[in-house]
Design a protein around this motif. Structure first.
Motif, mmCIF file in Angstrom:
data_model
loop_
_atom_site.group_PDB
_atom_site.id
_atom_site.type_symbol
_atom_site.label_atom_id
_atom_site.label_comp_id
_atom_site.label_asym_id
_atom_site.label_seq_id
_atom_site.Cartn_x
_atom_site.Cartn_y
_atom_site.Cartn_z
ATOM 1 N N THR A 305 -8.136 6.840 3.382
ATOM 2 C CA THR A 305 -8.165 8.135 4.038
ATOM 3 C C THR A 305 -7.079 8.283 5.417
ATOM 4 N N GLY A 306 -7.329 7.217 6.148
ATOM 5 C CA GLY A 306 -6.588 6.858 7.313
ATOM 6 C C GLY A 306 -4.923 7.159 6.809
ATOM 7 N N GLU A 307 -4.738 6.324 5.991
ATOM 8 C CA GLU A 307 -3.040 6.484 5.759
ATOM 9 C C GLU A 307 -2.564 7.403 5.245
ATOM 10 N N ALA A 308 -3.612 8.458 4.529
ATOM 11 C CA ALA A 308 -2.970 9.643 3.997
ATOM 12 C C ALA A 308 -2.722 10.793 4.951
ATOM 13 N N GLN A 309 -3.215 10.513 6.048
ATOM 14 C CA GLN A 309 -3.341 11.351 7.183
ATOM 15 C C GLN A 309 -2.005 11.368 7.987
ATOM 16 N N GLY A 310 -1.319 9.991 7.992
ATOM 17 C CA GLY A 310 -0.136 9.904 8.851
ATOM 18 C C GLY A 310 0.470 8.573 8.647
ATOM 19 N N GLU A 311 1.050 7.811 9.694
ATOM 20 C CA GLU A 311 1.800 6.460 9.455
ATOM 21 C C GLU A 311 0.663 5.261 9.262
ATOM 22 N N PRO A 312 1.279 4.619 8.788
ATOM 23 C CA PRO A 312 0.231 3.217 8.565
ATOM 24 C C PRO A 312 -0.072 3.070 9.806
ATOM 25 N N PRO A 313 -1.428 2.223 10.001
ATOM 26 C CA PRO A 313 -1.995 1.927 11.097
ATOM 27 C C PRO A 313 -1.179 0.734 11.715
ATOM 28 N N ALA A 314 -0.748 0.732 13.283
ATOM 29 C CA ALA A 314 -0.355 -0.417 13.642
ATOM 30 C C ALA A 314 -1.002 -1.614 13.550
ATOM 31 N N PRO A 315 -0.375 -2.816 13.146
ATOM 32 C CA PRO A 315 -0.916 -4.141 13.086
ATOM 33 C C PRO A 315 -1.286 -4.736 14.262
#
Length: 426
Positions: A305-315
């Motif tokens: 859900t988080g990735e579908a809403q924008g850029e991949p999360p920062a590591p």
């Protein structure tokens, strides 16, 4: 000490009382003979039975051929008869003497033994995982044959309360399709099962009809749905319909704890993920089923859900990787965050000496939770930042007062807290 006889002053009647330390049996025998309840023939019968009983008891608990064992057996027999007479007559000596007159001496001894057997058959712990793992009967019976009637009454009350709690927990679990084997394998505490059942009556009164006891993910969803309704927390809890009358007291005893927890569950600013973390204090008060697959599925769904809403999360940053060194369990992370907030070198494992030094520094210079929060926001992997912040905030709320308290001057409570919540090497 002055002698009042010269002055004619009388000592008040209640000023001094003699303590009669004789066994109850001895008092009853003296009373019975004095009042003609126990005649010579009855006393002779008791004198004949007593040695037989002593030998039997010595043989059961050890050896009838050793003098120390026989002497201890005599004490056990006297105590067993005393226990039985006290319990059946309420300590009324005339009734006790009549009991000795109308029944054999050995039957009174057996009566005391049966009382103790029933006592030690009751559960010692309300943890279902410990059921059936008590020590062997003979050593436990041996210990109790020398205990006082007051000890017996206190232990009987304690174990009876435990048995009632376990009965209530078993009944509740059955309503949701859980059997005792599942409670035993999970090591569930009876009180935790009861509290969860009471809470379910608030969150989802109809859930019992579906036959489903919640796991952590399902429970979190129930609470979220309940929060959306913006309910007014009840002043009293509704007991599960159909509850047998003899189990009501055991359930009502847990109501206060559940009522005290409801405001936190209702508070939308409190993270449920943190509140329900496996080793947290809140989770320990309730019994939720373990379902790793459900939790893993929920975790991956949240990532998707988080990735579908924008850029991949920062590591995570290199600073985070160096600080954590692969130790990203809750205990290690809380240790790291606490070091940051206390202003000591970053570590994920503390020695006992380092933990004590940290507490002393906190009490001298204070705890600064924002330092850890800023570190999380700057360096933690983005996908976990909210959970880590909630984990840290929950720890601070529950622990800051104790860590900074001057009343715990020997730091026993503070160090016990760190051993439980953080990584402290023994």
């Amino acid at each position: 000490m002055s002698d009042t006889s010269d002055t004619g002053a009388a000592m008040p009647a209640q000023a001094l009382q003699l303590h009669d330390a004789r066994p109850f049996l001895e008092k009853v025998l003296v009373h019975g003979v004095k009042h003609g309840i126990l005649d010579a023939s009855r006393m002779a019968a008791i004198d004949a039975d007593a040695p037989k009983g002593i030998v039997q008891i010595a043989r059961y608990f050890g050896s009838e051929f050793l003098r120390p064992e026989l002497e201890k057996a005599r004490d056990r027999m006297v105590n067993l008869v005393s226990l039985y007479l006290l319990d059946t007559t309420g300590g009324e000596m005339t009734q006790a003497a009549v009991s000795l007159r109308d029944h054999s001496f050995l039957s009174r001894s057996k009566g005391g033994s049966d009382m103790l057997r029933r006592l030690i058959a009751l559960p010692e712990s309300s943890n279902f995982g410990l059921a059936g793992h008590a020590d062997a009967e003979i050593p436990r019976l041996a210990a109790w044959t020398l205990r006082s009637y007051a000890d017996y009454q206190a232990e009987l009350a304690r174990r009876t309360h435990i048995a009632q709690a376990m009965g209530a927990a078993e009944w509740l679990a059955e309503q949701y399709g859980l059997d005792v084997d599942e409670l035993e394998s999970a090591g569930a505490d009876a009180e935790a099962v009861i509290r969860t059942g009471l809470l379910m009556q608030v969150l989802a009164p109809g859930a019992r009809d579906t036959g489903e006891w919640p796991h952590a993910v399902a429970f979190e969803k129930l609470v979220m749905a309940w929060r959306k309704k913006k309910p007014v927390p009840p002043q009293q809890l509704r007991l599960t319909p159909g509850l047998p009358a003899d189990l009501r007291a055991a359930m009502q005893a847990q109501c206060a704890v559940v009522l005290a927890d409801l405001p936190r569950l209702q508070d939308a600013t409190v993270s449920l993920r943190t509140l329900l973390r496996p080793l947290g204090a809140f989770r320990a008060r309730y019994f939720l089923l373990d379902d790793p697959l459900a939790e893993l599925d929920d975790y991956h769904r949240s990532l998707d859900t988080g990735e579908a809403q924008g850029e991949p999360p920062a590591p995570a940053s290199k600073t985070w990787v160096r600080a954590v060194q692969g130790n990203d369990d809750e205990h290690s992370l809380l240790t790291l965050f606490l070091c940051l907030a206390a202003g000591v070198p970053k570590k994920t494992l503390l020695t006992e000496k380092a933990a004590a030094s940290l507490v002393r520094k906190v009490r001298k210079a204070g705890l600064h939770p924002a330092l850890a929060t800023d570190f999380i926001r700057a360096h933690a992997p983005a996908v976990h930042q909210v959970d880590y912040e909630n984990l840290w905030n929950s720890f601070v709320q529950e622990s800051q007062a104790l860590l900074t308290s001057d009343h715990d001057y020997q730091m026993h409570d503070a160090l016990a807290l760190l051993r439980r919540e953080c990584n402290v090497a023994g």
